[in-house]
Design an enzyme around this catalytic site. Structure first.
Site: not given
Ligand code: GLC
Ligand code: CA
Length: 623
Positions: A129, A236, A294, A371-372
């Site tokens: 990530d 990200d 993302e 995870h969000d």
């Protein structure tokens, strides 16, 4: 009867990053020539919560290594490991203080090397990530940058002088509101200026306008890890590197707040495509690295396409969030004031990002957890009874496994892990965003707002997906850790929902996922690469669509093109629903139509005309 010649596909092709060009035969593309990541199943591991190997209550890299066979067995092709770099953990590692060191509780650089090797030995890939929109305040670059106005790294972050109002009161350079319910500027006493941070004040934004800074990012983060053999990155906040440089105030959309939503000031900014193209050219493409970015706050497909068009050579794939944001009250103000929505809206978001690549050289992704976000079975399925929990989790699996694009699974999704119980208090929510939104509601003194925020957090909070993984219903802490103090509380329901209980049980959510993934790969032409055709769009209970692709058929010695079809019929409600006209939709006779898979128990085969039970899902095919 006509006979299919070969597994062929008609999906869009990609040539990004040196992958072979897709070849065409009779206008039909060959799967074997598509890059590996299109048909791969990616699996996101949240390292703190996956598996603790040394009993300190934190998951770690050796723990992950010990479960790689589990992932192979599930059908995973590539592991995406959420940030493991050294970090003060103000935002769970999305605040990196050293890109070349590992946060000690997670392990060491050698552990990542071992993980890479161990994945490769099993035929899997590994992506890390990459968090390079911002660093932690603890990063050496920021420490230098903030030390003086003439430090060589001053310009690596975004510093601006204060403004003053008519009374001489100091004001931030702009009125922008950031992601975690706080302003985007923090005053720094030492040099008497503000620095920009879209997220927490511990996460200062890097200045991508600075050439040296960009080069350092490529060298110290991307090339460093690619040289060690990792296969690519989940990137990200990838569309936020180029800010609008006027630094103007955003319009006041909510006068109650001192700061205002301003995503148009930093999303998809003027140089964003230049930056991403350069990043790809200088750091990713030379390694053939896979990238998935993302991408948030997108207006629609035409904004997304430039990022994923193979010819543009920017990113292989992106996550687009319009579907997964359903139910939230928007990213800035009322994010956690839950907004009910109709199934038809969900369907239309999905259809939009299924079909937008048709006739283009772009590619799409499929996901409903990360995870969000809260757990999918709570948000989109039904957890009111154990039976509905299981069938709806399976139907969601069927949905995901039959959609076009690269599939991303989040840890625990494959066993139907659920949100934390409603009677758990705010103390169990560890996330900075949950705490900030809740704190704001408390400070407002508005009881209704507080109750609504808590309700929203119970559905949408980022914490739910971060609970420890449930391996074993008979072991302490679900087999996640032997510690008496796991970093997050283990779900009370773990004896009912866990890997051990589901393994080998043909009716379980886990075994259903395995089966669905096998079928997805076996018929990648129609499921991964096929064209998506929306049906019954306005139906608020049934979710129906067709997947289809062209296949060459040999008939009487000649070759022509036929249609391979899969009809997905799901009941997204608790009430029995009428069946659709399967034969008419598949355009074939009864002898050719067959049920490929159903979520129903083995003894109820789901005959053609049979109504759909609560949350039942079936796939009928003409092959
Ligand atoms: C991304 C991450 C999220 C993080 C944020 C700031 O949205 O997925 O977890 O808080 O970026 O880095
Ligand atoms: Ca540990």
């Amino acid at each position: 009867m006509s006979q299919r010649i070969a597994d062929t596909v008609t999906g869009s092709s990609g040539t990004c990053n040196g992958y072979p060009h897709t070849t065409q035969q009779n206008g039909v593309r060959l799967i074997g020539k598509e890059p590996w990541w299109k048909s791969a199943v990616f699996y996101q591991v949240y390292p703190a919560s996956f598996k603790d190997s040394n009993g300190d209550g934190w998951g770690d890299i050796p723990g992950l290594i010990s479960e790689l066979d589990y992932l192979v067995n599930l059908g995973v092709d590539c592991v995406w490991l959420s940030p493991v770099f050294d970090s003060p953990q103000k935002d769970m590692g999305y605040d990196v203080s050293d890109y070349q060191a590992i946060y000690p509780p997670y392990g060491t650089v050698e552990d990542v090397e071992t993980l890479t090797r161990q994945c490769h030995e099993r035929g899997m890939k590994l992506i890390l990530d990459l968090v390079v929109n911002h660093t932690s305040v603890e990063h050496a670059w920021f420490k230098e940058s903030r030390s003086s106005k003439d430090n060589p790294k001053r310009d690596w972050y975004i510093w601006k002088p204060a403004r003053y109002d008519s009374q001489g009161q100091r004001l931030a350079p702009t009125n922008w509101r950031g992601y975690f319910a706080c302003p985007t500027w923090t005053w720094d006493e030492t040099t008497q200026e503000y620095y920009l941070h879209l997220y927490a004040s511990d996460q200062p934004d890097l200045n991508w306008e600075n050439d040296e800074c960009r080069e350092a990012i490529y060298q110290d983060t991307m090339r460093f890890w690619l040289d060690k053999g990792v296969d690519g990155f989940r990137i990200d906040t990838v569309n936020k590197y180029s800010k609008r440089t006027e630094y103007a105030d955003a319009p006041v959309t909510d006068p109650r707040w001192e700061s205002q939503p301003a995503p148009e000031m930093w999303c998809n900014g003027p140089r964003i495509h230049e930056f991403i193209h350069e990043m790809n050219r200088k750091a990713l493409a030379p390694y053939g690295a896979v990238s998935v970015g993302e991408l948030s706050n997108m207006a629609g497909p035409s904004d997304v396409l430039p990022y994923v068009s193979a010819a543009a050579q920017e990113l292989d794939m992106v996550f687009e969030f319009s579907m997964i944001r359903l139910g939230t009250g928007g990213g800035f103000g009322p994010k956690y004031i839950y907004q009910p929505y109709a199934l038809s809206r969900l369907k239309s978001h999905v259809a939009q990002f299924q079909t937008f690549i048709e006739g283009t050289d772009g590619w799409t992704t499929v996901f409903c957890e990360n995870h969000d976000n809260g757990r999918a079975v709570n948000r989109f399925g039904n957890v009111s009874t154990p039976e509905l929990w299981a069938t709806s989790a399976k139907t969601l699996a069927l949905w995901q496994a039959t959609l076009t694009g690269t599939l991303f699974l989040y840890q625990g999704q494959e066993i139907g892990m659920v949100n934390m119980p409603r009677d758990w208090g705010i103390d169990e929510y560890k996330d900075v965003e949950s705490q900030n939104f809740h704190g704001d509601a408390v400070r407002s003194g508005d009881k209704q707002r507080l109750a609504d925020t808590m309700h929203g957090l119970q559905i949408l909070g980022r914490d739910h997906a971060r609970l420890p993984f449930q391996w074993d219903g008979q072991a302490k802490n679900a087999g996640f850790t032997t510690s008496d103090h796991p970093w997050m509380r283990v779900h009370d329901e773990f004896p009912k929902i866990n890997v051990r209980k589901q393994s080998g049980d043909p009716e379980s959510v886990l075994e259903f996922w395995k089966k669905a993934l096998r079928l997805r790969k076996q018929h990648a032409d129609v499921f991964v690469f096929g064209a998506f055709r929306h049906l019954e769009e306005q139906d608020e209970k049934r979710y129906v669509y067709m997947k289809e692709c062209n296949v060459p058929v040999a008939e009487h010695g000649a070759t022509s093109t036929g249609k391979k079809r899969a009809l997905v019929v799901m009941n997204w409600s608790e009430q029995v629903q009428k069946q659709v006209d399967v034969l008419h939709l598949l355009d074939c006779g009864e002898e050719q139509a067959r049920l490929l898979v159903t979520t129903a128990a083995a003894e109820r085969p789901g005959r053609l005309g049979e109504d759909l039970q609560a949350w039942e899902g079936r796939v009928y095919v003409n092959f």
